[in-house]
Design a protein around this motif. Structure first.
Motif, PDB file in Angstrom:
ATOM      1  N   LEU A   1       1.652   1.690  -9.959  1.00 14.60           N
ATOM      2  CA  LEU A   1       0.551   2.413  -9.327  1.00 14.60           C
ATOM      3  C   LEU A   1       0.539   3.840  -9.856  1.00 14.60           C
ATOM      4  CD1 LEU A   1       0.896   1.182  -5.634  1.00 14.60           C
ATOM      5  CD2 LEU A   1      -0.611   0.298  -7.427  1.00 14.60           C
ATOM      6  N   ASN A   2      -0.633   4.324 -10.266  1.00 15.89           N
ATOM      7  CA  ASN A   2      -0.772   5.660 -10.841  1.00 15.89           C
ATOM      8  C   ASN A   2      -1.357   6.629  -9.826  1.00 15.89           C
ATOM      9  OD1 ASN A   2       0.084   5.072 -13.606  1.00 15.89           O
ATOM     10  ND2 ASN A   2      -1.722   3.749 -13.625  1.00 15.89           N
ATOM     11  N   PHE A   3      -0.733   7.796  -9.737  1.00  9.95           N
ATOM     12  CA  PHE A   3      -1.174   8.852  -8.823  1.00  9.95           C
ATOM     13  C   PHE A   3      -1.513  10.101  -9.618  1.00  9.95           C
ATOM     14  CE2 PHE A   3       1.178   6.002  -6.174  1.00  9.95           C
ATOM     15  CZ  PHE A   3       0.540   6.052  -4.950  1.00  9.95           C
ATOM     16  N   THR A   4      -2.448  10.898  -9.092  1.00 11.43           N
ATOM     17  CA  THR A   4      -2.799  12.176  -9.693  1.00 11.43           C
ATOM     18  C   THR A   4      -2.479  13.279  -8.685  1.00 11.43           C
ATOM     19  OG1 THR A   4      -5.074  12.017  -8.903  1.00 11.43           O
ATOM     20  CG2 THR A   4      -4.629  11.140 -11.109  1.00 11.43           C
TER      21      THR A   4
ATOM     22  N   PRO B   1       9.636   5.699  -8.800  1.00  9.36           N
ATOM     23  CA  PRO B   1       8.727   6.647  -9.464  1.00  9.36           C
ATOM     24  C   PRO B   1       9.253   7.010 -10.858  1.00  9.36           C
ATOM     25  CG  PRO B   1       9.428   7.451  -7.305  1.00  9.36           C
ATOM     26  CD  PRO B   1      10.284   6.285  -7.641  1.00  9.36           C
ATOM     27  N   ASN B   2       8.333   7.361 -11.760  1.00 13.40           N
ATOM     28  CA  ASN B   2       8.783   7.854 -13.062  1.00 13.40           C
ATOM     29  C   ASN B   2       9.289   9.286 -12.904  1.00 13.40           C
ATOM     30  OD1 ASN B   2       6.447   9.426 -12.961  1.00 13.40           O
ATOM     31  ND2 ASN B   2       5.419   8.358 -14.630  1.00 13.40           N
TER      32      ASN B   2
ATOM     33  N   GLN C   1       3.632   7.827 -11.887  1.00 12.99           N
ATOM     34  CA  GLN C   1       3.515   6.383 -11.769  1.00 12.99           C
ATOM     35  C   GLN C   1       4.689   5.877 -10.935  1.00 12.99           C
ATOM     36  OE1 GLN C   1       4.206   3.426 -15.120  1.00 12.99           O
ATOM     37  NE2 GLN C   1       1.966   3.506 -15.015  1.00 12.99           N
ATOM     38  N   VAL C   2       4.396   4.952 -10.016  1.00 13.49           N
ATOM     39  CA  VAL C   2       5.434   4.355  -9.184  1.00 13.49           C
ATOM     40  C   VAL C   2       5.429   2.850  -9.436  1.00 13.49           C
ATOM     41  CG1 VAL C   2       6.278   3.964  -6.834  1.00 13.49           C
ATOM     42  CG2 VAL C   2       5.133   6.113  -7.413  1.00 13.49           C
ATOM     43  N   GLN C   3       6.588   2.336  -9.848  1.00 12.17           N
ATOM     44  CA  GLN C   3       6.757   0.895 -10.005  1.00 12.17           C
ATOM     45  C   GLN C   3       7.059   0.324  -8.621  1.00 12.17           C
ATOM     46  OE1 GLN C   3       6.490  -0.661 -13.034  1.00 12.17           O
ATOM     47  NE2 GLN C   3       6.648  -2.617 -12.032  1.00 12.17           N
TER      48      GLN C   3
ATOM     49  N   VAL D   1       0.855  -1.185   0.000  1.00 10.21           N
ATOM     50  CA  VAL D   1       0.000   0.000   0.000  1.00 10.21           C
ATOM     51  C   VAL D   1       0.895   1.240   0.000  1.00 10.21           C
ATOM     52  CG1 VAL D   1      -1.801   1.246   1.249  1.00 10.21           C
ATOM     53  CG2 VAL D   1      -1.760  -1.268   1.299  1.00 10.21           C
ATOM     54  N   LEU D   2       0.599   2.189  -0.885  1.00  9.12           N
ATOM     55  CA  LEU D   2       1.298   3.478  -0.931  1.00  9.12           C
ATOM     56  C   LEU D   2       0.288   4.599  -0.745  1.00  9.12           C
ATOM     57  CD1 LEU D   2       3.779   3.422  -3.966  1.00  9.12           C
ATOM     58  CD2 LEU D   2       4.273   3.065  -1.562  1.00  9.12           C
TER      59      LEU D   2
END
Length: 174
Positions: free
Chosen positions: A96-99, A133-134, A78-80, A66-67
């Motif tokens: 996992l994609n974040f906004t 993270p990207n 995006q975080v791998q 969980v992040l």
């Protein structure tokens, strides 16, 4: 089913984050503290806590990561997330994609080892986490693994008596 939370307990390596020893802020159970990505190339590797010794005979059903975070300057990131066992075998790898708003994201639950065997407490106690993270930036507030388990029962713990059940030890949750 009960769950145990395993937080990062050490930083093996890190680059591109604003905080040294990042595990001290992303594993402190406090979303008011965070580590901000400050370079386009960014990565964290660290070990996770062990299960409580009282769970050494538990049946492990699954584990997921969980992040809690928020995307940075680009408004999306995006975080791998990679979960590794003690032999550097990849148990799971999920993007996992974040906004631009704070969010809680989680990987799919993993139910077997990297070799396809059943998860065990000793296997869970030897895991590492990689966060990559990207280039678009992210602020990570929390990271942890959630372990779903069942407590072990022995034949003497539950005895059927005339249509009733007697429990000698433990507890029942409904």
């Amino acid at each position: 089913m009960p769950t145990a939370v395993l937080r990062p307990d050490s930083t093996t390596s890190q680059t591109g984050f604003s905080t040294a020893n990042i595990h001290t802020v992303i594993g402190d159970n406090n979303t008011a503290t965070s580590a901000e990505q400050n370079d386009t190339s960014c990565q964290f590797t660290g070990t996770l806590d062990d299960l409580d010794s009282s769970l050494s005979a538990a049946t492990i059903n699954s584990i997921k990561v969980v992040l809690v975070g928020v995307a940075g300057r680009a408004g999306q990131s995006q975080v791998q997330v990679t979960l590794l066992d003690g032999d550097s075998g990849t148990i799971s790898m999920t993007a996992l994609n974040f906004t631009g708003v704070a969010a809680i994201k989680e990987t799919d639950a993993v139910t077997t080892t990297a070799d396809g065997d059943a998860l065990t407490p000793s296997y869970i106690n030897n895991l590492s986490l990689i966060l990559e993270p990207n280039q678009f930036g992210i602020t990570i507030q929390e990271a942890f693994a959630s372990v779903d388990y069942d407590l072990a029962t022995s034949a003497g713990d539950i005895i059927k008596l005339q249509g009733r059940i007697k429990i000698n030890e433990g507890r029942i949750s409904i």
